[in-house]
Design a protein around this motif. Structure first.
Motif, PDB file in Angstrom:
ATOM      1  N   PRO A 192     -12.807  13.936 -88.051  1.00 18.80           N
ATOM      2  CA  PRO A 192     -14.348  13.658 -88.202  1.00 18.80           C
ATOM      3  C   PRO A 192     -14.423  12.442 -89.437  1.00 18.80           C
ATOM      4  N   GLU A 193     -13.535  12.607 -90.546  1.00 18.09           N
ATOM      5  CA  GLU A 193     -13.669  11.772 -91.768  1.00 18.09           C
ATOM      6  C   GLU A 193     -13.396  10.380 -91.202  1.00 18.09           C
ATOM      7  N   VAL A 194     -12.146  10.134 -90.508  1.00 16.22           N
ATOM      8  CA  VAL A 194     -11.788   8.828 -90.058  1.00 16.22           C
ATOM      9  C   VAL A 194     -12.914   8.271 -89.198  1.00 16.22           C
ATOM     10  N   HIS A 195     -13.616   9.057 -88.320  1.00  9.24           N
ATOM     11  CA  HIS A 195     -14.749   8.615 -87.468  1.00  9.24           C
ATOM     12  C   HIS A 195     -15.812   8.048 -88.367  1.00  9.24           C
ATOM     13  N   ARG A 196     -16.174   8.967 -89.440  1.00  6.00           N
ATOM     14  CA  ARG A 196     -17.120   8.479 -90.589  1.00  6.00           C
ATOM     15  C   ARG A 196     -16.828   7.454 -91.162  1.00  6.00           C
ATOM     16  N   VAL A 197     -15.675   7.306 -91.612  1.00 11.02           N
ATOM     17  CA  VAL A 197     -15.414   5.997 -92.675  1.00 11.02           C
ATOM     18  C   VAL A 197     -15.432   5.016 -91.569  1.00 11.02           C
ATOM     19  N   LEU A 198     -14.988   4.780 -90.512  1.00 12.20           N
ATOM     20  CA  LEU A 198     -14.974   3.629 -89.591  1.00 12.20           C
ATOM     21  C   LEU A 198     -16.486   3.306 -89.155  1.00 12.20           C
ATOM     22  N   THR A 199     -17.344   4.314 -88.831  1.00 12.33           N
ATOM     23  CA  THR A 199     -18.537   4.030 -88.258  1.00 12.33           C
ATOM     24  C   THR A 199     -19.690   3.546 -89.508  1.00 12.33           C
ATOM     25  N   GLU A 200     -19.464   3.963 -90.620  1.00 16.49           N
ATOM     26  CA  GLU A 200     -20.230   3.717 -91.773  1.00 16.49           C
ATOM     27  C   GLU A 200     -19.849   2.995 -92.738  1.00 16.49           C
ATOM     28  N   LYS A 201     -18.571   2.637 -92.729  1.00 19.20           N
ATOM     29  CA  LYS A 201     -17.946   1.557 -93.769  1.00 19.20           C
ATOM     30  C   LYS A 201     -17.175   0.392 -92.878  1.00 19.20           C
ATOM     31  N   VAL A 202     -16.577   0.734 -91.952  1.00 19.51           N
ATOM     32  CA  VAL A 202     -15.479  -0.470 -91.575  1.00 19.51           C
ATOM     33  C   VAL A 202     -16.203  -1.326 -90.326  1.00 19.51           C
ATOM     34  N   PHE A 203     -16.837  -0.364 -89.472  1.00 18.44           N
ATOM     35  CA  PHE A 203     -17.463  -1.268 -88.352  1.00 18.44           C
ATOM     36  C   PHE A 203     -18.565  -2.043 -88.646  1.00 18.44           C
ATOM     37  N   PRO A 204     -19.274  -1.653 -89.668  1.00 19.46           N
ATOM     38  CA  PRO A 204     -20.492  -2.510 -89.768  1.00 19.46           C
ATOM     39  C   PRO A 204     -20.607  -4.006 -90.289  1.00 19.46           C
ATOM     40  N   ARG A 205     -19.082  -4.128 -90.751  1.00 23.28           N
ATOM     41  CA  ARG A 205     -18.834  -5.450 -91.001  1.00 23.28           C
ATOM     42  C   ARG A 205     -18.755  -6.573 -90.037  1.00 23.28           C
TER      43      ARG A 205
END
Length: 189
Positions: free
Chosen positions: A162-175
């Motif tokens: 779940p933490e990987v999901h959160r980091v990707l959807t909140e920090k990485v993907f929005p770029r």
């Protein structure tokens, strides 16, 4: 971006296949993907189901590929026609919906996805899939490099961590993508 505002868009539901859903899917993720599917169908947005599968004997799997070589030697049946590689019944393709079979993590690699998208004039990809750190990340990166506009339905994605999901959807993907929920995507404008 709202489902009703999407011109030249397609919904990609990726790796929602029996074997993956059994291991990594959640009822919430499956329900969100089903809601996105219903909304896309109602709005006339093309739906493309993406699944991973191999020929008998796994000739596409290199021993150098750590992930896939482990699967090929595990005894699991990931052949194209096997039950584990079929789209989950809750998201079953309707008549006329495209099913793309890929040979690697990204929806583009080893598949005819690019040909299908070009033929339909698709320029915006709306992504949902399992796993966030697998097919969603790999497809998003490759699609961005191919100049597609991208939307990620965060609640129609799941990951073992779940933490990987959160980091990707909140920090990485929005770029590189608009990240939203199915409810916001399906809301009337």
């Amino acid at each position: 971006m709202n489902v009703n505002d999407q011109v030249n868009a397609a919904l990609l539901l990726m790796d929602f296949q029996n074997g993956v859903v059994e291991r990594l899917g959640t009822p919430q993720t499956l329900a969100a993907a089903a809601d996105a599917l219903a909304a896309a169908r109602a709005a006339g947005v093309p739906v493309i189901h993406v699944r991973v599968g191999f020929r008998p004997g796994y000739p596409e799997v290199s021993p150098a590929n750590q992930s896939f070589s482990a699967i090929a030697t595990s005894g699991a049946d990931l052949s194209e026609g096997g039950p584990a590689t079929q789209v989950h019944a809750d998201l079953a393709p309707a008549d006329g919906e495209t099913v793309v079979v890929k040979r690697r993590v990204s929806a583009f690699t080893g598949s005819d996805l690019e040909v299908v998208l070009r033929a339909q004039g698709v320029r915006t990809l709306v992504l949902g899939g399992i796993a966030t750190s697998g097919v969603v990340l790999s497809t998003l990166r490759e699609a961005a490099d191919r100049d597609y506009r991208l939307v990620v339905l965060a609640d129609a994605c799941a990951d073992a961590d779940p933490e990987v999901h959160r980091v990707l959807t909140e920090k990485v993907f929005p770029r590189q993508a608009e990240v939203t929920t199915v409810a916001r995507w399906t809301a009337a404008s």
